[in-house]
Design a protein around this motif. Structure first.
Motif, PDB file in Angstrom:
ATOM      1  N   GLN A 137      -6.430  -6.283  17.647  1.00 55.35           N
ATOM      2  CA  GLN A 137      -6.068  -5.408  16.725  1.00 55.35           C
ATOM      3  C   GLN A 137      -6.433  -5.581  15.342  1.00 55.35           C
ATOM      4  O   GLN A 137      -6.487  -7.003  14.907  1.00 55.35           O
ATOM      5  N   TYR A 138      -6.634  -4.818  14.585  1.00 56.62           N
ATOM      6  CA  TYR A 138      -7.114  -5.155  13.242  1.00 56.62           C
ATOM      7  C   TYR A 138      -6.653  -3.959  12.312  1.00 56.62           C
ATOM      8  O   TYR A 138      -6.226  -2.721  12.675  1.00 56.62           O
ATOM      9  N   ARG A 139      -6.609  -4.522  11.044  1.00 55.64           N
ATOM     10  CA  ARG A 139      -6.124  -3.354   9.919  1.00 55.64           C
ATOM     11  C   ARG A 139      -7.117  -3.959   8.601  1.00 55.64           C
ATOM     12  O   ARG A 139      -7.336  -4.828   8.296  1.00 55.64           O
ATOM     13  N   PHE A 140      -7.589  -2.793   7.989  1.00 58.46           N
ATOM     14  CA  PHE A 140      -8.269  -3.128   6.717  1.00 58.46           C
ATOM     15  C   PHE A 140      -7.276  -3.411   5.569  1.00 58.46           C
ATOM     16  O   PHE A 140      -6.381  -2.818   5.342  1.00 58.46           O
ATOM     17  N   CYS A 141      -7.639  -4.694   4.921  1.00 58.67           N
ATOM     18  CA  CYS A 141      -6.611  -5.087   3.936  1.00 58.67           C
ATOM     19  C   CYS A 141      -7.433  -5.344   2.659  1.00 58.67           C
ATOM     20  O   CYS A 141      -8.519  -5.280   2.345  1.00 58.67           O
ATOM     21  N   TYR A 142      -6.578  -5.475   1.607  1.00 60.26           N
ATOM     22  CA  TYR A 142      -7.168  -5.886   0.530  1.00 60.26           C
ATOM     23  C   TYR A 142      -6.480  -7.039  -0.089  1.00 60.26           C
ATOM     24  O   TYR A 142      -5.305  -7.296   0.121  1.00 60.26           O
ATOM     25  N   ARG A 143      -7.168  -7.834  -1.036  1.00 58.66           N
ATOM     26  CA  ARG A 143      -6.419  -9.235  -1.584  1.00 58.66           C
ATOM     27  C   ARG A 143      -5.895  -8.826  -2.950  1.00 58.66           C
ATOM     28  O   ARG A 143      -6.677  -8.327  -3.724  1.00 58.66           O
ATOM     29  N   GLU A 144      -4.739  -9.089  -3.056  1.00 56.44           N
ATOM     30  CA  GLU A 144      -3.983  -8.919  -4.574  1.00 56.44           C
ATOM     31  C   GLU A 144      -4.819 -10.221  -5.299  1.00 56.44           C
ATOM     32  O   GLU A 144      -5.029 -11.365  -5.012  1.00 56.44           O
ATOM     33  N   SER A 145      -4.889  -9.687  -6.516  1.00 56.12           N
ATOM     34  CA  SER A 145      -5.653 -10.561  -7.558  1.00 56.12           C
ATOM     35  C   SER A 145      -5.164 -12.209  -7.436  1.00 56.12           C
ATOM     36  O   SER A 145      -3.760 -12.136  -7.842  1.00 56.12           O
ATOM     37  N   LYS A 146      -5.829 -13.269  -7.175  1.00 57.58           N
ATOM     38  CA  LYS A 146      -5.453 -14.516  -7.270  1.00 57.58           C
ATOM     39  C   LYS A 146      -4.379 -14.821  -6.602  1.00 57.58           C
ATOM     40  O   LYS A 146      -3.475 -15.877  -6.839  1.00 57.58           O
ATOM     41  N   GLN A 147      -4.125 -14.112  -5.367  1.00 61.94           N
ATOM     42  CA  GLN A 147      -2.981 -14.476  -4.599  1.00 61.94           C
ATOM     43  C   GLN A 147      -3.570 -14.537  -3.163  1.00 61.94           C
ATOM     44  O   GLN A 147      -4.618 -13.958  -2.907  1.00 61.94           O
ATOM     45  N   ASP A 148      -2.964 -15.296  -2.558  1.00 63.05           N
ATOM     46  CA  ASP A 148      -3.251 -15.249  -0.917  1.00 63.05           C
ATOM     47  C   ASP A 148      -2.238 -14.201  -0.077  1.00 63.05           C
ATOM     48  O   ASP A 148      -1.663 -14.371   0.937  1.00 63.05           O
ATOM     49  N   VAL A 149      -2.213 -12.981  -0.661  1.00 62.03           N
ATOM     50  CA  VAL A 149      -1.456 -11.961  -0.069  1.00 62.03           C
ATOM     51  C   VAL A 149      -2.377 -10.888   0.182  1.00 62.03           C
ATOM     52  O   VAL A 149      -3.210 -10.265  -0.721  1.00 62.03           O
ATOM     53  N   PHE A 150      -2.400 -10.332   1.496  1.00 60.17           N
ATOM     54  CA  PHE A 150      -3.212  -9.180   1.837  1.00 60.17           C
ATOM     55  C   PHE A 150      -2.354  -7.828   2.171  1.00 60.17           C
ATOM     56  O   PHE A 150      -2.443  -8.045   3.671  1.00 60.17           O
ATOM     57  N   PRO A 151      -2.423  -7.053   1.538  1.00 59.34           N
ATOM     58  CA  PRO A 151      -1.400  -5.676   2.141  1.00 59.34           C
ATOM     59  C   PRO A 151      -2.583  -4.945   2.592  1.00 59.34           C
ATOM     60  O   PRO A 151      -3.873  -4.706   2.610  1.00 59.34           O
ATOM     61  N   PRO A 152      -2.086  -4.198   3.679  1.00 66.90           N
ATOM     62  CA  PRO A 152      -2.998  -3.245   4.433  1.00 66.90           C
ATOM     63  C   PRO A 152      -3.347  -2.133   3.468  1.00 66.90           C
ATOM     64  O   PRO A 152      -2.584  -1.611   2.620  1.00 66.90           O
ATOM     65  N   LEU A 153      -4.520  -1.543   3.849  1.00 67.87           N
ATOM     66  CA  LEU A 153      -4.993  -0.281   2.949  1.00 67.87           C
ATOM     67  C   LEU A 153      -4.122   0.825   3.530  1.00 67.87           C
ATOM     68  O   LEU A 153      -3.825   0.771   4.778  1.00 67.87           O
ATOM     69  N   PRO A 154      -3.674   2.010   2.772  1.00 65.15           N
ATOM     70  CA  PRO A 154      -3.033   2.679   3.142  1.00 65.15           C
ATOM     71  C   PRO A 154      -3.802   3.827   4.053  1.00 65.15           C
ATOM     72  O   PRO A 154      -4.933   3.596   3.947  1.00 65.15           O
ATOM     73  N   LEU A 155      -3.114   4.462   5.015  1.00 66.25           N
ATOM     74  CA  LEU A 155      -3.906   5.334   6.213  1.00 66.25           C
ATOM     75  C   LEU A 155      -3.784   6.863   5.694  1.00 66.25           C
ATOM     76  O   LEU A 155      -2.570   7.245   5.437  1.00 66.25           O
ATOM     77  N   GLU A 156      -4.733   7.573   5.893  1.00 69.66           N
ATOM     78  CA  GLU A 156      -4.803   8.592   5.733  1.00 69.66           C
ATOM     79  C   GLU A 156      -5.370   9.515   6.872  1.00 69.66           C
ATOM     80  O   GLU A 156      -6.533   9.276   7.237  1.00 69.66           O
ATOM     81  N   ASN A 157      -4.707  10.167   7.970  1.00 68.37           N
ATOM     82  CA  ASN A 157      -5.126  10.719   9.065  1.00 68.37           C
ATOM     83  C   ASN A 157      -5.589   9.639   9.953  1.00 68.37           C
ATOM     84  O   ASN A 157      -6.485   9.772  10.601  1.00 68.37           O
TER      85      ASN A 157
END
Length: 160
Positions: A137-157
């Motif tokens: 299973q996967y989700r596309f995420c982005y990295r918050e600046s200079k942190q090891d936190v990766f929130p998922p990108l919001p989904l549209e449809n």
């Protein structure tokens, strides 16, 4: 057990455990090493003694093995050859003109036996063909600046 059933000595048994004899005969290294062994033992063997304290008494010889790093053959079991011999026997003094007889192992029973240590092979049949059960299973995420936190990108449809 001893014959006759009235024979009740203390017997010292020597035992030898040896791993992967056939593999080493082919010049291949053993996949395991014994952690508890005598100074004279090689890595693939362990020798020791145990004392049987009389008729129908049981005794155990325990040892530990460590699996070598980076082994590739995990389908075939690891054979361990176990051999035993009577080292000595002590028996109470008896008034007799005959010399004291020493016990021997039953000649109809082999003094060597081979047991196998099997790998836990989940998903493998008795034919050693393994069916993987990989789920992804996967989700596309982005990295918050200079942190090891990766929130998922919001989904549209259902699409990030």
């Amino acid at each position: 057990r001893a014959n006759p059933h009235t024979y009740n000595p203390k017997i010292t048994i020597s035992c030898t455990l040896e791993a992967e004899w056939h593999r080493r005969k082919l010049g291949l290294p053993s996949r395991v090493v014994f952690l508890e062994k005598n100074e004279m033992d090689q890595d693939f063997q362990s020798t020791g003694t145990l004392e049987l304290r009389g008729q129908n008494k049981k005794a155990c010889y325990k040892t530990k093995l460590r699996l070598q790093e980076g082994i590739r053959d995990k389908l075939r079991a690891i054979p361990i050859e176990v051999s035993v011999a009577i080292q000595s026997a002590k028996r109470g003094k008896r008034q007799s003109s005959l010399p004291q007889l020493v016990p021997i192992l039953d000649s109809t029973v082999p003094n060597k036996t081979i047991t196998e240590v099997n790998f836990l092979k989940e998903g493998c049949g008795t034919d050693n063909i393994c069916q993987s059960n990989l789920h992804l299973q996967y989700r596309f995420c982005y990295r918050e600046s200079k942190q090891d936190v990766f929130p998922p990108l919001p989904l549209e449809n259902g699409v990030p």
